[in-house]
Design an enzyme around this catalytic site. Structure first.
Site, PDB file in Angstrom:
ATOM      1  N   GLY A 239      -0.544 -12.578   1.253  1.00 47.82           N
ATOM      2  CA  GLY A 239       0.039 -11.614   0.333  1.00 47.82           C
ATOM      3  C   GLY A 239      -0.575 -10.255   0.583  1.00 47.82           C
ATOM      4  O   GLY A 239      -1.636 -10.139   1.232  1.00 47.82           O
TER       5      GLY A 239
ATOM      6  N   GLN B 220      -3.308  -1.768  -1.854  1.00 47.40           N
ATOM      7  CA  GLN B 220      -4.262  -2.140  -0.793  1.00 47.40           C
ATOM      8  C   GLN B 220      -4.048  -1.325   0.479  1.00 47.40           C
ATOM      9  O   GLN B 220      -4.927  -1.280   1.338  1.00 47.40           O
ATOM     10  CB  GLN B 220      -4.135  -3.630  -0.446  1.00 47.40           C
ATOM     11  CG  GLN B 220      -4.544  -4.544  -1.586  1.00 47.40           C
ATOM     12  CD  GLN B 220      -4.451  -5.988  -1.157  1.00 47.40           C
ATOM     13  OE1 GLN B 220      -3.398  -6.593  -1.215  1.00 47.40           O
ATOM     14  NE2 GLN B 220      -5.562  -6.544  -0.677  1.00 47.40           N
TER      15      GLN B 220
ATOM     16  N   CYS C 247      -9.598 -11.922  -0.631  1.00 45.47           N
ATOM     17  CA  CYS C 247      -8.773 -10.720  -0.744  1.00 45.47           C
ATOM     18  C   CYS C 247      -9.067  -9.831   0.465  1.00 45.47           C
ATOM     19  O   CYS C 247     -10.236  -9.638   0.811  1.00 45.47           O
ATOM     20  CB  CYS C 247      -9.108  -9.988  -2.038  1.00 45.47           C
ATOM     21  SG  CYS C 247      -8.131  -8.504  -2.281  1.00 45.47           S
ATOM     22  N   LEU C 248      -8.013  -9.316   1.069  1.00 43.83           N
ATOM     23  CA  LEU C 248      -8.213  -8.449   2.243  1.00 43.83           C
ATOM     24  C   LEU C 248      -9.012  -7.199   1.885  1.00 43.83           C
ATOM     25  O   LEU C 248      -9.631  -6.594   2.746  1.00 43.83           O
ATOM     26  CB  LEU C 248      -6.868  -8.050   2.852  1.00 43.83           C
ATOM     27  CG  LEU C 248      -6.044  -9.209   3.446  1.00 43.83           C
ATOM     28  CD1 LEU C 248      -4.699  -8.692   3.932  1.00 43.83           C
ATOM     29  CD2 LEU C 248      -6.788  -9.897   4.574  1.00 43.83           C
TER      30      LEU C 248
ATOM     31  N   HIS D 203      -2.232 -13.122  -8.127  1.00 43.17           N
ATOM     32  CA  HIS D 203      -3.220 -12.304  -7.412  1.00 43.17           C
ATOM     33  C   HIS D 203      -2.602 -10.952  -7.024  1.00 43.17           C
ATOM     34  O   HIS D 203      -3.212  -9.889  -7.239  1.00 43.17           O
ATOM     35  CB  HIS D 203      -3.697 -13.078  -6.178  1.00 43.17           C
ATOM     36  CG  HIS D 203      -4.688 -12.364  -5.321  1.00 43.17           C
ATOM     37  ND1 HIS D 203      -5.963 -12.817  -5.095  1.00 43.17           N
ATOM     38  CD2 HIS D 203      -4.591 -11.206  -4.606  1.00 43.17           C
ATOM     39  CE1 HIS D 203      -6.616 -11.980  -4.298  1.00 43.17           C
ATOM     40  NE2 HIS D 203      -5.796 -10.984  -3.981  1.00 43.17           N
ATOM     41  N   GLU D 204      -1.379 -10.998  -6.473  1.00 44.29           N
ATOM     42  CA  GLU D 204      -0.736  -9.748  -6.026  1.00 44.29           C
ATOM     43  C   GLU D 204      -0.332  -8.889  -7.227  1.00 44.29           C
ATOM     44  O   GLU D 204      -0.484  -7.665  -7.202  1.00 44.29           O
ATOM     45  CB  GLU D 204       0.486 -10.046  -5.149  1.00 44.29           C
ATOM     46  CG  GLU D 204       0.187 -10.811  -3.871  1.00 44.29           C
ATOM     47  CD  GLU D 204      -1.005 -10.280  -3.098  1.00 44.29           C
ATOM     48  OE1 GLU D 204      -1.202  -9.041  -3.066  1.00 44.29           O
ATOM     49  OE2 GLU D 204      -1.756 -11.092  -2.542  1.00 44.29           O
TER      50      GLU D 204
ATOM     51  N   HIS E  31      -3.099  -6.819  -8.469  1.00 47.12           N
ATOM     52  CA  HIS E  31      -3.355  -5.589  -7.700  1.00 47.12           C
ATOM     53  C   HIS E  31      -2.531  -4.418  -8.249  1.00 47.12           C
ATOM     54  O   HIS E  31      -2.977  -3.270  -8.218  1.00 47.12           O
ATOM     55  CB  HIS E  31      -3.010  -5.784  -6.222  1.00 47.12           C
ATOM     56  CG  HIS E  31      -4.100  -6.435  -5.413  1.00 47.12           C
ATOM     57  ND1 HIS E  31      -5.363  -5.906  -5.307  1.00 47.12           N
ATOM     58  CD2 HIS E  31      -4.106  -7.565  -4.658  1.00 47.12           C
ATOM     59  CE1 HIS E  31      -6.102  -6.686  -4.521  1.00 47.12           C
ATOM     60  NE2 HIS E  31      -5.364  -7.702  -4.120  1.00 47.12           N
TER      61      HIS E  31
END
Ligand code: NI
Length: 184
Positions: free
Chosen positions: A49, A54, A102-103, A144-145, A148
């Site tokens: 994702g 991000q 998480c990236l 999660h997304e 963000h």
């Protein structure tokens, strides 16, 4: 297409929240290219994702995709979804704990409680409204997304920090745990 730079925890854009995307903006070729670039970026970094903040863009856009990988049966495949101006409604009071990464928080994993089932309402990349329900690992990715987009990261959702682990130690001590894993 280009691979975008992913910002890391501490960059204010991850915390400021996002603006909705207008119909006019969705039709803009630059916006369409931005979505292509997000997809390219997520795949380049093996994420499941990615959310626009991000990649330094405070807009309500997120994507998710899980490629079929028989080695991870707990991560069922998910066809690419584009979520523009998403809303989620939690459909289950039941919560499951699963590892997330998480990236924007490289090299760490932690166990996060998430609702097991939800309804997603969003616009697709053509601006068409859709509504779908998701469960389990897919519902986890979407939560999660979505977080963000409201300036939250998974660390904020952890209720017990003792599972927070570096990736190397995760692979060494935790990866056979009963839980799912997630990089988003
Ligand atoms: Ni993330």
């Amino acid at each position: 297409m280009s691979i975008l730079k992913v910002c890391r925890l501490g960059h204010p854009v991850l915390r400021q929240g996002t603006d909705p995307v207008s119909e006019e903006q969705i039709r803009d070729t630059l916006f369409q290219k931005f979505i292509d670039d997000m997809v390219e970026t997520m795949r380049e970094y093996d994420g499941v994702g990615l959310a626009a903040p991000q990649v330094h863009t405070p807009l309500q856009v997120a994507i998710a995709e899980v490629e079929d990988n028989p080695r991870y049966p707990e991560m069922p495949p998910l066809q690419l979804i584009v979520m523009i101006n998403p809303r989620i409604t939690i459909l289950s009071e039941e919560v499951s704990f699963g590892f997330e990464g998480c990236l924007s928080i490289p090299d760490l994993r932690g166990k996060v409680p998430r609702a097991k089932k939800l309804k997603l309402e969003a616009l697709d990349r053509q601006g068409k409204a859709y509504e779908r329900t998701y469960e389990g690992f897919h519902a986890r990715i979407i939560q999660h997304e979505y977080d963000h987009l409201i300036g939250r990261v998974y660390l904020d959702r952890m209720t017990d920090m003792t599972s927070l682990t570096f990736l190397r130690e995760f692979n060494r001590y935790w990866s056979n745990a009963e839980v799912e894993q997630d990089i988003a």
